[in-house]
Design a protein around this motif. Structure first.
Motif, PDB file in Angstrom:
ATOM      1  N   GLN A 154      -3.106   9.766   2.825  1.00 47.48           N
ATOM      2  CA  GLN A 154      -4.564   9.457   1.578  1.00 47.48           C
ATOM      3  C   GLN A 154      -4.132   9.790  -0.471  1.00 47.48           C
ATOM      4  O   GLN A 154      -3.274  10.693  -0.189  1.00 47.48           O
ATOM      5  CB  GLN A 154      -5.608  10.538   1.695  1.00 47.48           C
ATOM      6  CG  GLN A 154      -5.790   9.805   3.188  1.00 47.48           C
ATOM      7  CD  GLN A 154      -7.125   9.196   2.996  1.00 47.48           C
ATOM      8  OE1 GLN A 154      -7.656   8.253   1.874  1.00 47.48           O
ATOM      9  NE2 GLN A 154      -6.658   8.207   4.128  1.00 47.48           N
ATOM     10  N   LEU A 155      -4.333   8.817  -1.145  1.00 62.51           N
ATOM     11  CA  LEU A 155      -3.750   9.278  -2.200  1.00 62.51           C
ATOM     12  C   LEU A 155      -5.340   9.795  -3.293  1.00 62.51           C
ATOM     13  O   LEU A 155      -6.671   9.518  -2.826  1.00 62.51           O
ATOM     14  CB  LEU A 155      -4.016   7.770  -2.971  1.00 62.51           C
ATOM     15  CG  LEU A 155      -3.779   8.144  -4.355  1.00 62.51           C
ATOM     16  CD1 LEU A 155      -2.421   8.314  -4.926  1.00 62.51           C
ATOM     17  CD2 LEU A 155      -3.945   6.024  -4.918  1.00 62.51           C
ATOM     18  N   THR A 157       0.994   4.064  -2.971  1.00 61.54           N
ATOM     19  CA  THR A 157       0.692   5.200  -2.741  1.00 61.54           C
ATOM     20  C   THR A 157       1.666   6.257  -3.483  1.00 61.54           C
ATOM     21  O   THR A 157       1.624   7.574  -3.695  1.00 61.54           O
ATOM     22  CB  THR A 157       0.394   4.769  -0.999  1.00 61.54           C
ATOM     23  OG1 THR A 157      -0.373   4.656  -1.577  1.00 61.54           O
ATOM     24  CG2 THR A 157       0.021   6.776  -0.988  1.00 61.54           C
ATOM     25  N   THR A 166     -11.210   2.655   2.408  1.00 60.20           N
ATOM     26  CA  THR A 166     -10.015   3.978   1.841  1.00 60.20           C
ATOM     27  C   THR A 166     -11.727   4.847   1.352  1.00 60.20           C
ATOM     28  O   THR A 166     -11.890   5.274   1.020  1.00 60.20           O
ATOM     29  CB  THR A 166     -10.369   2.886   0.629  1.00 60.20           C
ATOM     30  OG1 THR A 166     -10.448   2.642  -0.377  1.00 60.20           O
ATOM     31  CG2 THR A 166      -8.852   2.473   0.826  1.00 60.20           C
ATOM     32  N   MET A 178      -1.971   2.549   4.424  1.00 57.76           N
ATOM     33  CA  MET A 178      -2.566   4.420   4.544  1.00 57.76           C
ATOM     34  C   MET A 178      -2.087   5.481   5.369  1.00 57.76           C
ATOM     35  O   MET A 178      -2.079   6.819   4.920  1.00 57.76           O
ATOM     36  CB  MET A 178      -4.200   4.226   4.027  1.00 57.76           C
ATOM     37  CG  MET A 178      -4.074   2.919   2.874  1.00 57.76           C
ATOM     38  SD  MET A 178      -5.844   3.936   2.469  1.00 57.76           S
ATOM     39  CE  MET A 178      -6.958   4.768   2.469  1.00 57.76           C
ATOM     40  N   LEU A 232      -6.213   3.210  -5.628  1.00 61.90           N
ATOM     41  CA  LEU A 232      -5.310   2.256  -5.245  1.00 61.90           C
ATOM     42  C   LEU A 232      -5.453   0.734  -5.229  1.00 61.90           C
ATOM     43  O   LEU A 232      -4.749  -0.627  -5.020  1.00 61.90           O
ATOM     44  CB  LEU A 232      -5.609   3.421  -3.740  1.00 61.90           C
ATOM     45  CG  LEU A 232      -4.193   1.725  -3.021  1.00 61.90           C
ATOM     46  CD1 LEU A 232      -2.674   2.210  -3.326  1.00 61.90           C
ATOM     47  CD2 LEU A 232      -4.123   2.557  -1.593  1.00 61.90           C
ATOM     48  N   THR A 286       0.773  -1.367   0.084  1.00 64.38           N
ATOM     49  CA  THR A 286       0.306  -0.182  -0.299  1.00 64.38           C
ATOM     50  C   THR A 286       0.762   1.114  -0.147  1.00 64.38           C
ATOM     51  O   THR A 286       0.685   2.090  -0.530  1.00 64.38           O
ATOM     52  CB  THR A 286      -1.168  -0.136   1.283  1.00 64.38           C
ATOM     53  OG1 THR A 286      -1.382  -1.385   1.512  1.00 64.38           O
ATOM     54  CG2 THR A 286      -1.718   1.036   1.102  1.00 64.38           C
TER      55      THR A 286
END
Length: 427
Positions: free
Chosen positions: A276-277, A206, A389, A271, A217, A202
């Motif tokens: 955060q993406l 990211t 998410t 995350m 993601l 993750t």
């Protein structure tokens, strides 16, 4: 002239069909203790190779009928086996090393086939099964990691076939494969590997992959985590529950749910560390041809990663093709959620009939490969991950449950139909 054609056809079939071994001797005068020891070793080996409890019990009872006329009782669980032959011979064994190593599974299946027709002594069968359980993988660590990387690429082409994501699948597949290899010498770390791998994947996705590949993601991290997704465990659990194996099915189902929870926790941890993406627009998809390329890629990857028997690659390609193309055909008249039942249904007769050809591996090898290609666990992971998410909610888990049970029921129906037809043909 008319009589020569059937004879030529028969000779052709005989030339490509495996020879059925003959029983060593008539009669059932074997020592009950030796018979119980054989059933213990064969049974626990089949359980370690991820075989459903009801199928292990049925197979052991078939084998026992070749060696004794005493009453035989079998209790098969995901982590243990209890065998009773007559009133004095008892055997209990526990699982030591669960595995999907295909050459090991093939060797165990071959020994069980000999025992099913009485073509091996109980002592020899017990000894050979014990040796098979300790077989090392055919390929070394480097080849295994490369195999996992190739498998990840193939699953990526099935789950999210975009050109922009291909390099990300290769990179993340290499990372997860490396983590799994480094963790093998330390069995006590097995419980934390799913969380660690999910967190690392993750974070890397990211920081480097999801944004560059212009994909969401979850679509990027699902393929690399395929070895940790409990799709096979959940499918077998559904098969066991449908066959009234409540203890085995319930415990395996809880195990699968726990594995998913560990993966989702790892995603949440990753995350939190990486941040955060931003929402990404999906990349352009490949053409429909990508599925057929993915079939070959997945089979090649599984061949090396799961240490398939020599000369089995073509059969693995066919097994994956039957599963995925069957799933695709099922989608023409069923919902996507239930389409997997068609692929699972077709795999059973293909594997059982294909195993009769001289050049083919045992049926268990092809069926394990096909189950891997159906990846029902990926759906459940994406559903849970989407809730974490913020991309979805837990209501989407309903489709996951339906998909898992459709694959399990498709397998059960295929098995029941095939075994019924074969039983009537032998009469």
């Amino acid at each position: 002239m008319a009589d020569s054609r059937p004879r030529r056809s028969r000779r052709l079939l005989d030339s490509i069909r495996k020879e059925i071994p003959e029983a060593l001797a008539a009669g059932q005068d074997h020592d009950d203790a030796q018979v119980a020891a054989m059933l213990r070793e064969l049974g626990i080996a089949l359980i370690e190779c991820e075989q459903p409890a009801q199928m292990v019990q049925a197979r052991l009872l078939t084998i026992a009928a070749q060696y004794t006329d005493q009453t035989v009782r079998i209790v098969a669980l995901p982590t243990a086996l209890v065998v009773q032959v007559g009133t004095v011979a008892y055997e209990v064994e526990t699982v030591v090393r669960p595995t999907t190593q295909l050459d090991l599974a093939g060797r165990v299946d071959a020994i069980a086939e000999l025992a099913e027709v009485g073509a091996i002594t109980p002592a020899d069968a017990a000894r050979e099964a014990a040796l098979a359980r300790s077989m090392p993988p055919r390929f070394g660590p480097v080849t295994t990691v490369v195999g996992y990387m190739i498998t990840t690429l193939g699953f990526g082409m099935v789950i999210n076939p975009t050109w922009a994501s291909l390099w990300g699948y290769v990179f993340l597949g290499f990372v997860v494969g490396l983590i799994l290899q480094l963790g093998r010498p330390f069995p006590t770390l097995a419980a934390v590997l799913p969380t660690l791998a999910a967190a690392v994947v993750t974070m890397l996705a990211t920081w480097f992959v999801a944004d560059a590949a212009n994909d969401g993601l979850l679509r990027v991290i699902s393929p690399p985590l395929v070895a940790l997704l409990p799709g096979l465990a959940l499918t077998i659990a559904a098969m066991e529950l449908a066959s009234a194996q409540m203890i085995s099915g319930a415990t395996r189902l809880i195990y699968g749910a726990t594995q998913l929870a560990l993966l989702v926790f790892g995603v949440g941890l990753g995350m939190h560390v990486a941040g955060q993406l931003a929402p990404q627009a999906p990349s352009p998809q490949m053409g429909s041809w990508s599925l057929y390329v993915a079939i070959v890629v997945i089979a090649v990857g599984i061949y090396f990663y799961l240490s398939a028997p020599k000369g089995s690659l073509l059969w693995l390609v066919l097994a994956v093709g039957v599963a995925l193309v069957g799933q695709q055909v099922g989608g023409l008249f069923l919902s996507p959620t239930h389409a997997g039942a068609v692929g699972a249904f077709l795999v059973v007769p293909f594997a059982m009939l294909g195993a009769r050809v001289k050049t083919s591996p045992p049926a268990i090898v092809m069926m394990l490969t096909a189950f891997w290609s159906l990846v029902p666990g990926a759906l459940s992971f994406e559903s849970l991950g989407a809730a974490v998410t913020g991309e979805g909610d837990l209501s989407t888990l309903g489709t996951t449950v339906a998909a898992i049970f459709s694959i399990a029921l498709g397998t059960l129906i295929g098995w029941s139909v095939f075994m019924t037809i074969r039983g009537r043909a032998r009469r």
